[in-house]
Motif scaffolding. Structure first.
Motif, PDB file in Angstrom:
ATOM      1  N   ARG A   1      33.033  23.362  91.801  1.00 38.99           N
ATOM      2  CA  ARG A   1      34.111  23.778  91.091  1.00 38.99           C
ATOM      3  C   ARG A   1      34.068  25.624  90.965  1.00 38.99           C
ATOM      4  O   ARG A   1      35.138  25.508  91.633  1.00 38.99           O
ATOM      5  CB  ARG A   1      34.599  22.928  90.065  1.00 38.99           C
ATOM      6  N   THR A   2      33.085  26.141  90.321  1.00 33.18           N
ATOM      7  CA  THR A   2      33.428  27.064  90.206  1.00 33.18           C
ATOM      8  C   THR A   2      32.818  28.019  91.408  1.00 33.18           C
ATOM      9  O   THR A   2      34.040  29.000  91.528  1.00 33.18           O
ATOM     10  CB  THR A   2      32.331  27.578  89.153  1.00 33.18           C
ATOM     11  N   GLU A   3      32.253  28.140  92.514  1.00 36.15           N
ATOM     12  CA  GLU A   3      32.103  28.721  93.713  1.00 36.15           C
ATOM     13  C   GLU A   3      33.212  28.392  94.337  1.00 36.15           C
ATOM     14  O   GLU A   3      33.486  29.592  94.805  1.00 36.15           O
ATOM     15  CB  GLU A   3      31.158  27.591  94.331  1.00 36.15           C
ATOM     16  N   ILE A   4      33.640  27.173  94.507  1.00 33.76           N
ATOM     17  CA  ILE A   4      34.919  27.132  95.227  1.00 33.76           C
ATOM     18  C   ILE A   4      36.684  27.836  94.565  1.00 33.76           C
ATOM     19  O   ILE A   4      37.171  28.668  95.163  1.00 33.76           O
ATOM     20  CB  ILE A   4      35.785  25.537  95.861  1.00 33.76           C
TER      21      ILE A   4
ATOM     22  N   SER B   1      22.336  33.308  90.207  1.00 31.26           N
ATOM     23  CA  SER B   1      22.019  33.813  91.496  1.00 31.26           C
ATOM     24  C   SER B   1      22.924  33.285  92.571  1.00 31.26           C
ATOM     25  O   SER B   1      23.009  33.556  93.747  1.00 31.26           O
ATOM     26  CB  SER B   1      20.169  33.394  92.000  1.00 31.26           C
ATOM     27  N   VAL B   2      23.205  31.520  93.505  1.00 26.96           N
ATOM     28  CA  VAL B   2      23.880  31.412  93.248  1.00 26.96           C
ATOM     29  C   VAL B   2      25.153  31.831  93.571  1.00 26.96           C
ATOM     30  O   VAL B   2      25.325  32.459  94.743  1.00 26.96           O
ATOM     31  CB  VAL B   2      23.394  30.043  93.274  1.00 26.96           C
ATOM     32  N   LEU B   3      25.694  32.137  92.945  1.00 23.88           N
ATOM     33  CA  LEU B   3      27.181  32.332  92.417  1.00 23.88           C
ATOM     34  C   LEU B   3      27.608  34.047  93.136  1.00 23.88           C
ATOM     35  O   LEU B   3      28.288  34.055  93.164  1.00 23.88           O
ATOM     36  CB  LEU B   3      27.667  31.811  91.371  1.00 23.88           C
ATOM     37  N   GLU B   4      26.247  34.673  92.746  1.00 21.74           N
ATOM     38  CA  GLU B   4      26.050  36.078  92.345  1.00 21.74           C
ATOM     39  C   GLU B   4      25.956  36.735  94.137  1.00 21.74           C
ATOM     40  O   GLU B   4      27.152  36.812  94.861  1.00 21.74           O
ATOM     41  CB  GLU B   4      24.654  36.563  91.665  1.00 21.74           C
ATOM     42  N   ALA B   5      25.901  35.337  94.842  1.00 15.86           N
ATOM     43  CA  ALA B   5      25.393  35.441  96.062  1.00 15.86           C
ATOM     44  C   ALA B   5      26.454  35.299  97.042  1.00 15.86           C
ATOM     45  O   ALA B   5      26.942  35.571  97.908  1.00 15.86           O
ATOM     46  CB  ALA B   5      24.233  34.370  96.639  1.00 15.86           C
ATOM     47  N   THR B   6      27.223  34.412  96.245  1.00  9.95           N
ATOM     48  CA  THR B   6      28.564  33.808  97.039  1.00  9.95           C
ATOM     49  C   THR B   6      29.659  34.784  96.928  1.00  9.95           C
ATOM     50  O   THR B   6      29.887  34.970  97.972  1.00  9.95           O
ATOM     51  CB  THR B   6      29.141  32.542  96.345  1.00  9.95           C
ATOM     52  N   GLU B   7      29.931  35.085  95.657  1.00  7.70           N
ATOM     53  CA  GLU B   7      30.784  36.573  96.082  1.00  7.70           C
ATOM     54  C   GLU B   7      30.356  37.674  96.863  1.00  7.70           C
ATOM     55  O   GLU B   7      31.213  38.350  97.075  1.00  7.70           O
ATOM     56  CB  GLU B   7      30.415  37.262  94.151  1.00  7.70           C
TER      57      GLU B   7
END
Length: 381
Positions: free
Chosen positions: A337-340, A295-301
């Motif tokens: 690291r994935t988020e960046i 959910s956090v990475l989806e929010a990043t995109e």
């Protein structure tokens, strides 16, 4: 826009980061994010020697962000320049005495340039100075609805004792620093958090500003811990509470349908109250929130997509990310690291800078503009 970063706390890190950012000789603004563990006066002096006349703002962090990855012992320098920009800076000290007035004072630095119609105010604040929504109200009172606000609250590597802000050649604390930027191209701002409600709502039955005294007419700390199934009644375990709060914030229901997140920054184990990074109004319904890596990475995109969409198809010159330290707690070392990596992929190779914050500022419409445990992305067109 160009970004330079240097890892490590040794002498010379500020100079190396500044040299990498100053790829041109027409910089109009420097923005510096750095670890609290640096010799801040020495670091700032190194940067100023590289660009003595360029306006500068910055702050200490709970971690730094660059395209090369996240770090906890680095300095990141962003340079914005060229004929299409104008920038002015301001600082307000003693912010905790009157955050609204501090916001109003620094908001007046916005350049007045008819030939540069696109404007934004970047705010870097001491997140330990009180209800940060007051800061937003003060800036909004000066600038009105036409100028977006964006930024974040300085960190101190989660010590939660004292943060620092940088302005010109000064190292400050209990302060707000700001850069008013005018441009001939648009800015884009994206705001997403990725948290969801857990369990039943609780009614805030007694609160004042950013302190919550009772939920459902019972001591707020006890109700919060009971909802999480945790027993801290035998002692005042502030460290355990801090770890819980990073991944279990409050969510305030809003008419827009998206909950506003509030980071629980501490508790009083005598009066059994909770303190948050911004106002939790009496009479509000709050939920405990949770999130996961997906959910956090989806929010990043989504935040990146919203930010870039505001540029009208123009490729960004660069991106600045204000990312809450609590999101880092959910993602873990591999996840950040994935988020960046996702940030750099979405921005198609444009420079990326940012820091892990104690609270985020993003006001594009309406009066409210302070967020917790959220990602705010500023795209520079």
């Amino acid at each position: 826009m160009a970004v330079g970063s240097a890892h490590g706390l040794e002498t010379g890190a500020g100079a190396r980061a500044a040299d990498d950012a100053l790829v041109r000789d027409d910089a109009k603004l420097l923005i510096v994010f750095c670890s609290q563990s640096h010799d801040l006066h020495g670091l700032l002096a190194e940067i100023r020697r590289r660009a003595p006349g360029v306006p500068l703002i910055g702050c200490t962090t709970a971690g730094e962000i660059a395209a090369t990855g996240p770090s906890e012992t680095s300095v990141v320098v962003t340079a914005i320049g060229g004929d299409g920009f104008a920038a002015e800076t301001a600082a307000a000290t003693g912010a905790s005495r009157d955050l609204r007035n501090a916001g109003a004072r620094v908001a007046r630095c916005l350049p007045v340039r008819d030939d540069l119609p696109h404007k934004v105010l970047v705010l870097l604040s001491d997140g330990l100075a009180g209800d940060q929504q007051e800061l937003v109200r003060g800036a909004y009172g000066v600038l009105g609805a036409a100028v977006p606000l964006v930024g974040g609250c300085a960190g101190d590597d989660l010590r939660m004792t004292q943060t620092h802000q940088l302005h010109g050649d000064q190292v400050l604390t209990d302060s707000v620093v700001a850069a008013g930027i005018a441009s001939n191209a648009p800015f884009g701002i994206g705001v997403r958090h990725g948290w969801r409600r857990v369990g039943e709502p609780m009614l805030v039955t007694a609160s004042a500003a950013n302190r919550v005294y009772t939920l459902d007419d019972l001591p707020a700390l006890d109700v919060y811990l009971k909802h999480l199934g945790i027993d801290l009644s035998a002692g005042s375990d502030h460290r355990t509470l801090a770890r819980l709060a990073l991944t279990h914030p409050f969510g305030l229901g809003r008419p827009s349908g998206e909950d506003e997140v509030r980071w629980i920054s501490g508790g009083d184990f005598v009066e059994r109250s909770l303190s948050c990074m911004a106002e939790v109004p009496q009479g509000a319904l709050v939920w405990i929130m949770e999130g996961d890596a997906t959910s956090v990475l989806e929010a990043t995109e989504s935040a990146c997509g919203d930010s870039l969409a505001a540029l009208g198809g123009k490729a960004p010159l660069g991106v600045i990310a204000f990312d809450c330290i609590a999101r880092r707690g959910v993602l873990g070392d591999a996840g950040i690291r994935t988020e960046i990596d996702r940030l750099t992929a979405v921005t198609a190779g444009a420079p990326v800078a940012g820091f892990y914050t104690y609270g985020e500022i993003a006001r594009t419409r309406g009066l409210r503009g302070f967020h917790n445990q959220t990602l705010v992305v500023l795209s520079v067109g």
